[in-house]
Design a protein around this motif. Structure first.
Motif, mmCIF file in Angstrom:
data_model
loop_
_atom_site.group_PDB
_atom_site.id
_atom_site.type_symbol
_atom_site.label_atom_id
_atom_site.label_comp_id
_atom_site.label_asym_id
_atom_site.label_seq_id
_atom_site.Cartn_x
_atom_site.Cartn_y
_atom_site.Cartn_z
ATOM 1 N N ALA A 53 0.831 -1.207 0.000
ATOM 2 C CA ALA A 53 0.000 0.000 0.000
ATOM 3 C C ALA A 53 0.864 1.255 0.000
ATOM 4 O O ALA A 53 0.531 2.257 -0.658
ATOM 5 N N LEU A 54 1.980 1.226 0.710
ATOM 6 C CA LEU A 54 2.869 2.387 0.746
ATOM 7 C C LEU A 54 3.578 2.574 -0.593
ATOM 8 O O LEU A 54 3.690 3.696 -1.095
ATOM 9 N N VAL A 55 4.045 1.475 -1.181
ATOM 10 C CA VAL A 55 4.647 1.564 -2.517
ATOM 11 C C VAL A 55 3.637 2.152 -3.500
ATOM 12 O O VAL A 55 3.969 3.018 -4.323
ATOM 13 N N GLU A 56 2.391 1.697 -3.424
ATOM 14 C CA GLU A 56 1.341 2.202 -4.314
ATOM 15 C C GLU A 56 1.184 3.712 -4.192
ATOM 16 O O GLU A 56 1.162 4.434 -5.201
ATOM 17 N N GLN A 57 1.081 4.227 -2.977
ATOM 18 C CA GLN A 57 0.850 5.651 -2.769
ATOM 19 C C GLN A 57 2.051 6.497 -3.185
ATOM 20 O O GLN A 57 1.899 7.567 -3.785
ATOM 21 N N ILE A 58 3.255 6.018 -2.882
ATOM 22 C CA ILE A 58 4.446 6.770 -3.284
ATOM 23 C C ILE A 58 4.559 6.789 -4.803
ATOM 24 O O ILE A 58 4.865 7.820 -5.411
ATOM 25 N N ALA A 59 4.302 5.637 -5.434
ATOM 26 C CA ALA A 59 4.387 5.562 -6.902
ATOM 27 C C ALA A 59 3.372 6.495 -7.561
ATOM 28 O O ALA A 59 3.676 7.139 -8.574
ATOM 29 N N LYS A 60 2.176 6.594 -7.001
ATOM 30 C CA LYS A 60 1.134 7.445 -7.575
ATOM 31 C C LYS A 60 1.480 8.924 -7.476
ATOM 32 O O LYS A 60 1.031 9.729 -8.290
ATOM 33 N N ASN A 61 2.279 9.291 -6.478
ATOM 34 C CA ASN A 61 2.568 10.705 -6.239
ATOM 35 C C ASN A 61 3.994 11.115 -6.587
ATOM 36 O O ASN A 61 4.329 12.297 -6.511
ATOM 37 N N TRP A 62 4.840 10.162 -6.953
ATOM 38 C CA TRP A 62 6.234 10.459 -7.301
ATOM 39 C C TRP A 62 6.270 11.360 -8.540
ATOM 40 O O TRP A 62 5.437 11.201 -9.441
ATOM 41 N N PRO A 63 7.206 12.326 -8.656
ATOM 42 C CA PRO A 63 8.345 12.561 -7.769
ATOM 43 C C PRO A 63 8.044 13.548 -6.639
ATOM 44 O O PRO A 63 7.305 14.503 -6.819
ATOM 45 N N PHE A 64 8.613 13.297 -5.486
ATOM 46 C CA PHE A 64 8.582 14.211 -4.354
ATOM 47 C C PHE A 64 9.718 13.814 -3.422
ATOM 48 O O PHE A 64 10.303 12.739 -3.565
ATOM 49 N N ARG A 65 10.014 14.645 -2.456
ATOM 50 C CA ARG A 65 11.235 14.470 -1.677
ATOM 51 C C ARG A 65 11.056 13.648 -0.397
ATOM 52 O O ARG A 65 11.892 12.821 -0.074
ATOM 53 N N GLN A 66 9.965 13.893 0.346
ATOM 54 C CA GLN A 66 9.813 13.234 1.646
ATOM 55 C C GLN A 66 8.407 12.658 1.811
ATOM 56 O O GLN A 66 7.417 13.401 1.738
ATOM 57 N N PRO A 67 8.304 11.354 2.057
ATOM 58 C CA PRO A 67 6.991 10.726 2.232
ATOM 59 C C PRO A 67 6.175 11.319 3.379
ATOM 60 O O PRO A 67 4.944 11.367 3.303
ATOM 61 N N ARG A 68 6.824 11.813 4.424
ATOM 62 C CA ARG A 68 6.072 12.331 5.573
ATOM 63 C C ARG A 68 5.277 13.587 5.205
ATOM 64 O O ARG A 68 4.342 13.966 5.919
#
Length: 396
Positions: free
Chosen positions: A168-183
């Motif tokens: 689920a975390l990989v999914e959300q980061i992939a959908k919103n990439w690129p960005f610098r900090q997940p927090r």
């Protein structure tokens, strides 16, 4: 491997197609689950109770396993293992000069960037990203329609929660990439860690809920904190193997050793032992007497070098954390000219891979000099599968 046990397979057909993975059948609708819990939920008896109580491990066991073949294949294609920490800053390479003239560094500048593992988010296209969503939904369906997760062996349950959380975390980061900090990422205005991304058996849950209200609340072994990827360099590594009931114990031990002995896990400054704030996050569950409990935990997994400096400290302070994304490109997308000249790999990714190679050379030189370098492999160990029937204990 699965003799005497039913097996439920989880698939995401588009993910298998895109990555060239072996095929898998959809999750089968096998009837199981705690009838008593289901009746209580339907009748509203648990309405005012803790909704996460239905996920507490049950004493009624079913002999099932879940097959994570597709997720395992995806991890092996997209995760780069940076290897064990050598407790040194990465070497600056010539690749860092590619972006000369720009005030923005094309990639990571963290001192921890050659530790843990990195995900190659820059290689994912829209179809591949959508397949992660499909796979996460497959896992939800398995736990809602096919199996009562709480009745599996405890190690099987752990593997499920780790894989679901991380997918689920990989999914959300992939959908919103690129960005610098997940927090700093939000989902519909809610911080990523708090957003109710997952629904199982009518219970909506966040990534934090999975960690704290399901796993931390029901497992006493602090090694479980290393099974949850946090999307950032400062947290535990994302494994290149999907968790299973058979490998969850050795993988957690391996990552505990890697993390404790890394710069992002422990550091001595004066007479103070500085540790990752990851331990502070889990204090209420595993380290109530923080200084004493964390020190004892670190000593359980420390190598000789770390044991030595731990013994020369008198205070413990949770101060270490690197929030930058654990992404091969550092959360940056190169400009169009660079993308065309070097498709698939950004300048930051090239530099990081060069630094990884230099680090590996340093480890090999130390080995030749007879120094104790610990684990030197840059990919997870291939462990014997063993006989499930011979397992005598589970992670509790």
């Amino acid at each position: 491997m699965f003799s005497g046990a039913a097996r439920t397979m989880v698939s995401a057909s588009s993910l298998a197609l895109l990555l060239g993975a072996p095929g898998a059948v959809p999750a089968s609708a096998q009837t199981s689950g705690s009838a008593k819990k289901a009746i209580m939920v339907e009748s509203g008896q648990l309405q005012n109770a803790d909704p996460f109580a239905i996920f507490a491990p049950s004493e009624e066991r079913i002999d099932h396993t879940i097959d994570y073949e597709i997720w395992d294949f995806a991890l092996k294609q997209l995760v780069v293992d940076m290897g064990p920490s050598i407790r040194e800053r990465p070497v600056i390479t010539t690749a860092s000069q590619i972006a000369r003239g720009s005030r923005i560094r094309a990639g990571h500048n963290s001192r921890y960037r050659t530790e843990g593992s990195m995900m190659a988010f820059s290689l994912l296209d829209t179809a591949a990203i959508e397949s992660f969503t499909e796979y996460r939904r497959d896992l939800e369906r398995v736990a809602t329609d096919a199996l009562d997760i709480s009745r599996l062996r405890r190690d099987e349950q752990l593997a499920f929660w780790f894989n679901l959380h991380n997918a689920a975390l990989v999914e959300q980061i992939a959908k919103n990439w690129p960005f610098r900090q997940p927090r700093r990422l939000e989902v519909d205005g809610v911080p990523l860690d708090e957003a109710k991304l997952i629904t199982i058996r009518g219970v909506s849950m966040s990534l934090r809920d999975i960690r704290e209200k399901i796993v931390y609340a029901n497992w006493r072994d602090p090694r479980v904190i290393y099974g949850f990827w946090r999307g950032e360099i400062g947290g535990p590594a994302l494994q290149r193997d999907a968790f299973t009931g058979q490998n969850v114990d050795p993988l957690l031990t391996e990552e505990a050793e890697n993390y404790v002995n890394s710069l992002r896990g422990t550091e001595k400054r004066g007479d103070t032992l500085h540790v990752s704030t990851l331990y502070e996050d889990a204090q209420a569950f595993y380290f109530p007497d923080f200084a004493a409990d964390v020190r004892a935990h670190i000593e359980d997994y420390a190598n000789d070098e770390v044991l030595d400096f731990v013994g020369r400290t008198s205070k413990v302070e949770p101060s270490l954390r690197e929030w930058d994304i654990a992404d091969l490109s550092g959360g940056y997308r190169d400009n169009i000219a660079l993308e065309k000249s070097r498709p698939g790999l950004s300048a930051g990714a090239v530099e990081l891979l060069q630094q990884r190679a230099i680090k590996q050379q340093r480890i090999e030189r130390r080995k030749k000099k007879g120094e104790n370098t610990g684990t030197v492999t840059f990919t997870p160990l291939v462990l014997p599968e063993g006989d499930p029937a011979a397992t005598t204990s589970e992670i509790d």
